[in-house]
Design a protein around this motif. Structure first.
Motif, PDB file in Angstrom:
ATOM      1  N   LYS A 186      -8.155  -3.310   2.238  1.00  0.00           N
ATOM      2  CA  LYS A 186      -7.401  -3.986   3.296  1.00  0.00           C
ATOM      3  C   LYS A 186      -5.947  -4.250   2.888  1.00  0.00           C
ATOM      4  N   ASP A 187      -5.659  -4.206   1.579  1.00  0.00           N
ATOM      5  CA  ASP A 187      -4.300  -4.411   1.104  1.00  0.00           C
ATOM      6  C   ASP A 187      -3.510  -3.107   1.043  1.00  0.00           C
ATOM      7  N   THR A 188      -4.028  -2.033   1.655  1.00  0.00           N
ATOM      8  CA  THR A 188      -3.330  -0.746   1.735  1.00  0.00           C
ATOM      9  C   THR A 188      -3.359  -0.273   3.183  1.00  0.00           C
ATOM     10  N   PRO A 189      -2.481   0.660   3.560  1.00  0.00           N
ATOM     11  CA  PRO A 189      -2.522   1.166   4.945  1.00  0.00           C
ATOM     12  C   PRO A 189      -3.850   1.813   5.317  1.00  0.00           C
ATOM     13  N   THR A 208       8.010  -0.428  -4.505  1.00  0.00           N
ATOM     14  CA  THR A 208       7.195  -1.644  -4.546  1.00  0.00           C
ATOM     15  C   THR A 208       6.775  -2.080  -3.144  1.00  0.00           C
ATOM     16  N   TYR A 209       6.545  -1.085  -2.236  1.00  0.00           N
ATOM     17  CA  TYR A 209       6.058  -1.465  -0.914  1.00  0.00           C
ATOM     18  C   TYR A 209       4.721  -2.179  -1.044  1.00  0.00           C
ATOM     19  N   GLN A 210       3.957  -1.831  -2.116  1.00  0.00           N
ATOM     20  CA  GLN A 210       2.672  -2.489  -2.371  1.00  0.00           C
ATOM     21  C   GLN A 210       3.001  -3.873  -2.936  1.00  0.00           C
ATOM     22  N   GLY A 269       3.358   4.490   7.926  1.00  0.00           N
ATOM     23  CA  GLY A 269       4.594   4.670   8.666  1.00  0.00           C
ATOM     24  C   GLY A 269       5.271   3.351   8.970  1.00  0.00           C
ATOM     25  N   PHE A 270       6.426   3.443   9.577  1.00  0.00           N
ATOM     26  CA  PHE A 270       7.215   2.236   9.855  1.00  0.00           C
ATOM     27  C   PHE A 270       6.585   1.419  10.983  1.00  0.00           C
ATOM     28  N   GLU A 271       6.432   0.130  10.727  1.00  0.00           N
ATOM     29  CA  GLU A 271       6.030  -0.826  11.758  1.00  0.00           C
ATOM     30  C   GLU A 271       6.930  -2.045  11.618  1.00  0.00           C
ATOM     31  N   GLU A 272       7.333  -2.602  12.737  1.00  0.00           N
ATOM     32  CA  GLU A 272       8.263  -3.739  12.692  1.00  0.00           C
ATOM     33  C   GLU A 272       7.700  -4.897  11.887  1.00  0.00           C
ATOM     34  N   GLY A 299       7.345  -3.206   8.096  1.00  0.00           N
ATOM     35  CA  GLY A 299       8.416  -2.425   7.498  1.00  0.00           C
ATOM     36  C   GLY A 299       7.963  -1.010   7.185  1.00  0.00           C
ATOM     37  N   ASN A 300       8.637  -0.356   6.214  1.00  0.00           N
ATOM     38  CA  ASN A 300       8.296   1.015   5.843  1.00  0.00           C
ATOM     39  C   ASN A 300       7.047   1.045   4.974  1.00  0.00           C
TER      40      ASN A 300
END
Length: 662
Positions: free
Chosen positions: A226-229, A437-439, A590-593, A596-597
């Motif tokens: 759940k902590d990943t896309p 570091t998006y994660q 992908g990008f979501e408001e 983010g990216n």
């Protein structure tokens, strides 16, 4: 734990020992950098561990040291003198908390079984887990209670991880799940949606896995959480000769919904690893398995109504022993079939395989859409146990193969000229930059370690990875041995990615080049190492390298996602399809408001489609570009049309990280 060395390692890997003293360089294997085990001499005068050399020769046809042409058959056991010298090396008992004994290496196994209090305690605990004793006066657990690992947290908003129902965990793959767009459903040139004609079918199945050793690893790699896309926990790979491969029912791409009645469809990656590594003699898994499109599935179901699934295990005395099976393709049905069993062969003597059997999998490798060549390759590279899962329909006669139907005899070699060297296509080295570091739970920190040492003192580390690895990993530390200067210094840790040594870049080297660079530079008085440490920004109680007793250590999949983009190794995967076919994979990210990216990940691969047949794309792979156009910053709504525009051919640039081993 291994009963011979008392330490944790894969069955096919070398034993591990804690040596009391520094071992002479002449007795070190130049592949694993550890004292030699079952030493083998080459005609060119070099000596390696039996298993190290055997594994190397599966990939290459030259000596690792001088690169002279070499075959494994030319090598022979080292002299009795050398073997005796190695056996007399002094080692420490691995159970140092309960036993401080020192002995010769050849005496360790007898010590463990006859004298060691630590190993005796371990065996008693193992026996207790195999045969749990009733707690007597304690009340039995109420319905719904489960034994879960202590370090697994309960997701926020819920008081229990117990599944409400199996139906609640299943999401129709045709629905519009947030963040999920499925390029498997494309529009035809006439504008008619393929989903009107066919729909993607998935089934939930409960699978019971039995293991003699309750702490034996299952032998599969997982991605997601759940902590990943990705959200769900997805099987990325099933390892050969493993518990799961022997069972034969779990395949790459399966989504794991429950473990022993506990819903893991909404837990973090680390929590899922803890659940799946929880020891026990029986493991109950509920999995979601995709069956392909409904029109194909209906045909397969009708043709297999009276068939039975049979598990057959054949045991080879050595890798080169043939099974005596001829395999073919049929023109009217996908998959591979047994054409004949050679008289006197291993399969014929076993008596459980028959003509006309359809091969569903071998050693856990899904062959429902496979080829005879793929099956032969699996058989030829297997050490001993070959586990077949076959589908049999009594009385079915196999038609004569068409002229263009290829056949494969498992006793023949598919190598050209006898050379096991694989000629690899040159991979695109371009780096597609994204925020590393998006994660949010992880970050990387670069450090420089400079130490003074004696010239003959070893670094005392073992390494993994390398750009020749199938995942093209950077070089990383797998262990820091209690001998050596780095253990004494304490700054280099297991899991650190090694960037350079004494100014020599290690990031683009293969495994053997890195071993050579580390060894040659370790001979100097001073060593300067640059390394990257992956840090957890969460509670320190959640380690990066969850490791239950009995599991071989390897980095978690989620930690690789925090590496900076310059350490990514991108490779191009080219898919081709017909006008009315779909690509056969779905993506998330992908990008979501609100988020983010985020990178794009492959979430599902549909059986029977171009992505499935190609076999290079895996669940959990990150898409960084499509036809050379970077995907960073794109949303689903931007990337999906780009994929749909490619009618017959598309080039996906991907980064593939190995899933977490459970």
């Amino acid at each position: 734990l291994c009963s011979e060395c008392g330490q944790s390692h894969l069955v096919l890997d070398n034993h591990l020992y804690n040596f009391q003293d520094e071992v002479d360089d002449e007795l070190i294997c130049h592949i694993c950098l550890q004292p030699l085990l079952q030493p083998m001499d080459t005609p060119c005068g070099h000596t390696y561990c039996f298993k190290c050399l055997e594994n190397f020769m599966q990939e290459y046809s030259f000596c690792p040291m001088d690169r002279k042409k070499l075959s494994f058959q030319q090598c022979h056991k080292s002299s009795l003198l050398v073997r005796n010298l190695l056996d007399k090396l002094l080692v420490l008992c691995p159970f140092k908390a309960e036993c401080q004994q020192t002995m010769q290496r050849c005496e360790l196994e007898a010590h463990l079984h006859n004298r060691c209090p630590g190993f005796k305690k371990y065996k008693a605990e193992l026996q207790r887990k195999k045969n749990p004793i009733s707690k007597g006066k304690e009340d039995p657990p109420t319905k719904g209670e489960t034994n879960t690992p202590k370090d697994a947290e309960v997701p926020s908003g819920g008081s229990s991880l117990v599944a409400e129902s199996s139906g609640a965990a299943v999401v129709s793959l045709g629905t519009a799940e947030p963040g999920l767009v499925n390029p498997a459903f494309e529009e035809t040139e006439e504008g008619e949606s393929l989903i009107d004609k066919t729909s993607l079918v998935a089934e939930t199945t409960t699978i019971e896995i039995h293991r003699e050793d309750p702490e034996e690893e299952l032998g599969m790699r997982i991605v997601g959480g759940k902590d990943t896309p990705l959200g769900n926990i997805v099987v990325q790979e099933v390892l050969r000769d493993s518990v799961v491969a022997a069972d034969g029912r779990i395949a790459p791409g399966d989504h794991i919904l429950e473990v022993n009645g506990v819903n893991i469809s909404s837990v973090t990656h680390c929590q899922a690893v803890s659940f799946l590594r929880h020891p026990g003699p029986v493991l109950h898994l509920m999995v979601l398995q995709e069956k392909g499109f409904s029109n194909k599935t209906a045909q397969q179901d009708s043709s297999s109504a009276n068939r039975e699934v049979i598990h057959v295990t054949l045991i080879k005395r050595d890798r080169s022993e043939p099974l005596g099976i001829k395999l073919i393709r049929k023109t009217d049905e996908a998959g591979i079939f047994i054409l004949d069993l050679l008289e006197g062969g291993l399969a014929a003597k076993n008596g459980r395989l028959s003509r006309n059997d359809r091969v569903l999998s071998i050693n856990g490798q899904d062959l429902r859409q496979g080829t005879p060549e793929a099956a032969a390759q699996i058989i030829q590279t297997t050490e001993s146990r070959v586990n077949f899962v076959i589908l049999r329909q009594p009385g079915l006669q196999l038609p004569e193969p068409a002229e263009d139907g290829s056949s494969s005899n498992s006793s023949s070699s598919s190598s050209n000229g006898g050379s096991p060297v694989h000629h690899r296509r040159r991979l695109d080295q371009n780096h597609y930059r994204r925020k590393s570091t998006y994660q949010k739970g992880y970050a990387s920190h670069e450090k420089t370690v400079a130490i003074k040492k004696e010239p003959k003192e070893s670094l005392g580390i073992t390494i993994g990875g390398g750009r020749d690895n199938k995942n093209k990993l950077p070089i990383y530390v797998t262990s820091v041995q209690p001998i050596g200067c780095l253990f004494r210094d304490g700054r280099i840790k297991r899991g650190d990615v090694l960037l350079s040594i004494n100014g020599i870049d290690l990031t683009h080297l293969n495994y053997y080049e890195a071993v050579s660079a580390l060894k040659s530079n370790a001979a100097s008085h001073s060593v300067t190492l640059k390394a990257l440490e992956i840090l957890s920004l969460n509670s320190p109680e959640t380690p990066l390298d969850i490791r239950e007793q009995g599991f071989s250590w390897s980095p978690l999949w989620i930690t690789w996602l925090g590496l900076p983009s310059y350490l990514h190794f991108c490779q191009d995967i080219v898919l081709s399809k017909g006008s009315l076919e779909s690509w056969g994979f779905s993506i998330v990210g992908g990008f979501e408001e609100s988020k983010g990216n985020q990178p794009f990940f492959i979430k599902t691969i549909v059986p029977g489609t171009p992505a499935f047949r190609d076999r290079k794309l895996k669940c959990g792979d990150e898409i960084v570009a499509v036809n050379g156009v970077p995907a960073i910053g794109m949303s689903n709504a931007e990337l999906i049309p780009m994929l749909k525009e490619q009618r017959h051919r598309v080039t996906l640039t991907v980064v593939s990280w190995p899933g977490s081993l459970v």
